[in-house]
Design a protein around this motif. Structure first.
Motif, PDB file in Angstrom:
ATOM      1  N   CYS A  50      10.392   2.723   9.934  1.00 25.68           N
ATOM      2  CA  CYS A  50       9.425   2.441  10.984  1.00 25.68           C
ATOM      3  C   CYS A  50       9.790   3.279  12.197  1.00 25.68           C
ATOM      4  CB  CYS A  50       9.457   0.949  11.333  1.00 25.68           C
ATOM      5  SG  CYS A  50       8.301   0.459  12.614  1.00 25.68           S
ATOM      6  N   ASP A  51       8.823   4.021  12.715  1.00 27.51           N
ATOM      7  CA  ASP A  51       9.034   4.810  13.925  1.00 27.51           C
ATOM      8  C   ASP A  51       8.669   3.941  15.120  1.00 27.51           C
ATOM      9  OD1 ASP A  51       9.661   7.148  12.440  1.00 27.51           O
ATOM     10  OD2 ASP A  51       7.519   7.474  12.106  1.00 27.51           O
ATOM     11  N   GLY A  52       9.513   3.949  16.145  1.00 23.48           N
ATOM     12  CA  GLY A  52       9.267   3.129  17.321  1.00 23.48           C
ATOM     13  C   GLY A  52       9.018   3.961  18.567  1.00 23.48           C
ATOM     14  N   TYR A  53       8.104   3.490  19.397  1.00 21.43           N
ATOM     15  CA  TYR A  53       7.729   4.207  20.616  1.00 21.43           C
ATOM     16  C   TYR A  53       7.572   3.224  21.777  1.00 21.43           C
ATOM     17  CZ  TYR A  53       6.501   7.534  17.007  1.00 21.43           C
ATOM     18  OH  TYR A  53       6.549   8.359  15.912  1.00 21.43           O
ATOM     19  N   THR A  54       7.901   3.695  22.968  1.00 25.22           N
ATOM     20  CA  THR A  54       7.594   2.962  24.188  1.00 25.22           C
ATOM     21  C   THR A  54       6.737   3.873  25.050  1.00 25.22           C
ATOM     22  OG1 THR A  54       9.558   3.701  25.400  1.00 25.22           O
ATOM     23  CG2 THR A  54       9.776   1.667  24.117  1.00 25.22           C
ATOM     24  N   VAL A  55       5.691   3.324  25.623  1.00 29.12           N
ATOM     25  CA  VAL A  55       4.804   4.103  26.484  1.00 29.12           C
ATOM     26  C   VAL A  55       4.458   3.277  27.713  1.00 29.12           C
ATOM     27  CG1 VAL A  55       3.808   5.473  24.611  1.00 29.12           C
ATOM     28  CG2 VAL A  55       2.724   3.343  25.258  1.00 29.12           C
ATOM     29  N   THR A  59       0.806  -1.232   0.000  1.00 27.14           N
ATOM     30  CA  THR A  59       0.000   0.000   0.000  1.00 27.14           C
ATOM     31  C   THR A  59       0.833   1.274   0.000  1.00 27.14           C
ATOM     32  OG1 THR A  59      -0.143   0.052   2.418  1.00 27.14           O
ATOM     33  CG2 THR A  59      -1.891  -1.144   1.234  1.00 27.14           C
ATOM     34  N   GLY A  60       2.149   1.152   0.240  1.00 25.24           N
ATOM     35  CA  GLY A  60       2.990   2.334   0.328  1.00 25.24           C
ATOM     36  C   GLY A  60       2.833   3.071   1.650  1.00 25.24           C
ATOM     37  N   ALA A  61       2.298   2.395   2.643  1.00 26.64           N
ATOM     38  CA  ALA A  61       2.076   3.017   3.955  1.00 26.64           C
ATOM     39  C   ALA A  61       3.374   3.097   4.748  1.00 26.64           C
ATOM     40  CB  ALA A  61       1.043   2.206   4.745  1.00 26.64           C
ATOM     41  N   SER A  62       3.390   4.022   5.699  1.00 30.87           N
ATOM     42  CA  SER A  62       4.507   4.076   6.643  1.00 30.87           C
ATOM     43  C   SER A  62       4.127   3.243   7.868  1.00 30.87           C
ATOM     44  CB  SER A  62       4.804   5.516   7.047  1.00 30.87           C
ATOM     45  OG  SER A  62       3.694   6.082   7.706  1.00 30.87           O
ATOM     46  N   LEU A  63       5.137   2.841   8.631  1.00 32.50           N
ATOM     47  CA  LEU A  63       4.921   1.984   9.795  1.00 32.50           C
ATOM     48  C   LEU A  63       5.302   2.690  11.086  1.00 32.50           C
ATOM     49  CD1 LEU A  63       6.377  -1.485   8.716  1.00 32.50           C
ATOM     50  CD2 LEU A  63       3.991  -0.923   9.117  1.00 32.50           C
ATOM     51  N   ALA A  64       4.590   2.313  12.138  1.00 29.51           N
ATOM     52  CA  ALA A  64       4.948   2.721  13.491  1.00 29.51           C
ATOM     53  C   ALA A  64       4.749   1.497  14.381  1.00 29.51           C
ATOM     54  CB  ALA A  64       4.073   3.863  13.978  1.00 29.51           C
ATOM     55  N   THR A  65       5.548   1.398  15.416  1.00 29.55           N
ATOM     56  CA  THR A  65       5.394   0.302  16.366  1.00 29.55           C
ATOM     57  C   THR A  65       5.428   0.859  17.776  1.00 29.55           C
ATOM     58  OG1 THR A  65       6.203  -1.899  17.026  1.00 29.55           O
ATOM     59  CG2 THR A  65       7.873  -0.255  16.477  1.00 29.55           C
ATOM     60  N   VAL A  66       4.783   0.153  18.691  1.00 30.96           N
ATOM     61  CA  VAL A  66       4.743   0.584  20.083  1.00 30.96           C
ATOM     62  C   VAL A  66       4.834  -0.640  20.989  1.00 30.96           C
ATOM     63  CG1 VAL A  66       2.202   0.563  20.227  1.00 30.96           C
ATOM     64  CG2 VAL A  66       3.528   2.006  21.785  1.00 30.96           C
ATOM     65  N   SER A  67       5.557  -0.470  22.085  1.00 31.68           N
ATOM     66  CA  SER A  67       5.598  -1.474  23.144  1.00 31.68           C
ATOM     67  C   SER A  67       5.156  -0.778  24.423  1.00 31.68           C
ATOM     68  CB  SER A  67       7.009  -2.050  23.297  1.00 31.68           C
ATOM     69  OG  SER A  67       7.006  -3.072  24.284  1.00 31.68           O
ATOM     70  N   VAL A  68       4.234  -1.407  25.122  1.00 31.55           N
ATOM     71  CA  VAL A  68       3.659  -0.807  26.324  1.00 31.55           C
ATOM     72  C   VAL A  68       4.364  -1.363  27.560  1.00 31.55           C
ATOM     73  CG1 VAL A  68       1.548  -0.414  27.641  1.00 31.55           C
ATOM     74  CG2 VAL A  68       1.448  -0.552  25.132  1.00 31.55           C
ATOM     75  N   LYS A  69       4.820  -0.439  28.397  1.00 33.63           N
ATOM     76  CA  LYS A  69       5.512  -0.806  29.640  1.00 33.63           C
ATOM     77  C   LYS A  69       4.509  -0.829  30.788  1.00 33.63           C
ATOM     78  CE  LYS A  69       7.951   2.852  29.028  1.00 33.63           C
ATOM     79  NZ  LYS A  69       8.878   3.970  29.134  1.00 33.63           N
ATOM     80  N   GLU A  70       4.746  -1.735  31.720  1.00 33.10           N
ATOM     81  CA  GLU A  70       3.909  -1.803  32.919  1.00 33.10           C
ATOM     82  C   GLU A  70       4.289  -0.683  33.874  1.00 33.10           C
ATOM     83  OE1 GLU A  70       3.609  -5.534  35.083  1.00 33.10           O
ATOM     84  OE2 GLU A  70       4.453  -6.533  33.340  1.00 33.10           O
ATOM     85  N   PRO A  71       3.300  -0.082  34.527  1.00 33.45           N
ATOM     86  CA  PRO A  71       3.638   0.881  35.577  1.00 33.45           C
ATOM     87  C   PRO A  71       4.116   0.142  36.827  1.00 33.45           C
ATOM     88  CG  PRO A  71       1.260   0.695  35.340  1.00 33.45           C
ATOM     89  CD  PRO A  71       1.871  -0.164  34.276  1.00 33.45           C
ATOM     90  N   PHE A  72       4.839   0.838  37.668  1.00 32.87           N
ATOM     91  CA  PHE A  72       5.328   0.246  38.907  1.00 32.87           C
ATOM     92  C   PHE A  72       4.135  -0.134  39.790  1.00 32.87           C
ATOM     93  CE2 PHE A  72       7.024   0.373  43.252  1.00 32.87           C
ATOM     94  CZ  PHE A  72       8.106  -0.481  43.106  1.00 32.87           C
ATOM     95  N   PRO A  73       4.136  -1.345  40.328  1.00 33.78           N
ATOM     96  CA  PRO A  73       3.006  -1.793  41.162  1.00 33.78           C
ATOM     97  C   PRO A  73       3.073  -1.200  42.570  1.00 33.78           C
ATOM     98  CG  PRO A  73       4.637  -3.529  41.001  1.00 33.78           C
ATOM     99  CD  PRO A  73       5.111  -2.397  40.118  1.00 33.78           C
ATOM    100  N   TYR A  74       2.657   0.045  42.698  1.00 33.42           N
ATOM    101  CA  TYR A  74       2.757   0.743  43.980  1.00 33.42           C
ATOM    102  C   TYR A  74       2.009   0.041  45.100  1.00 33.42           C
ATOM    103  CZ  TYR A  74       5.024   4.638  41.715  1.00 33.42           C
ATOM    104  OH  TYR A  74       5.915   5.418  41.024  1.00 33.42           O
TER     105      TYR A  74
END
Length: 144
Positions: free
Chosen positions: A84-89, A29-44
């Motif tokens: 591919c743009d990469g993100y962590t959240v 399709t000629g699309a651009s890519l992005a990826t994300v990995s989700v981090k767990e918050p600290f279990p307070y």
């Protein structure tokens, strides 16, 4: 057709299939890519005098793991000739973070893996993929 595709990653083998599908679709399709990995918050809620891992050590480990997962997807896309743009959240609910990231990045498709839970297990544990499907205003391609 599609201009920007988001592929979330948790580093699992089935996610690898979703990544390959997203790469193939982006090429067609000629699309651009992005990826994300989700981090767990600290279990307070687990904080006590006997806390085995200090918060900063926990955060550093979560970031390292998420960054490695993102880098693997970015490298795979690059090897296929795509950027591919990469993100962590960090998020308590990965499905919400995935939808937020898709919106922030202007994605018009999410490609993600199904972990194949069935029956009572799926009902009790739920599924991030199922939650994304339920709440997404965007098309979602689920790879099995």
């Amino acid at each position: 057709m599609y201009k920007r595709i988001l592929v979330p990653t948790d580093g699992s083998d089935i996610t690898g299939k979703a990544v390959q599908t997203a790469i193939s679709l982006a090429k067609v399709t000629g699309a651009s890519l992005a990826t994300v990995s989700v981090k767990e918050p600290f279990p307070y809620s687990a904080i006590s005098e006997m806390q085995p891992v200090p918060p900063q050590e926990f955060y550093d480990a979560q970031e390292r793991i998420a960054a490695e997962r993102v880098k693997a997807v970015v490298n795979e896309a690059n090897a296929a000739g795509l950027n591919c743009d990469g993100y962590t959240v960090e998020a308590l609910h990965p499905w919400e973070a995935i939808l937020d990231q898709a919106k922030q990045q202007g994605c018009d498709l999410i490609v993600m893996a199904s972990h194949g839970r069935r029956g009572v297990t799926a009902l009790l544990l739920g599924s991030e993929t199922n939650r994304v499907l339920t709440h997404s205003p965007l098309p979602v391609l689920v790879v099995k």
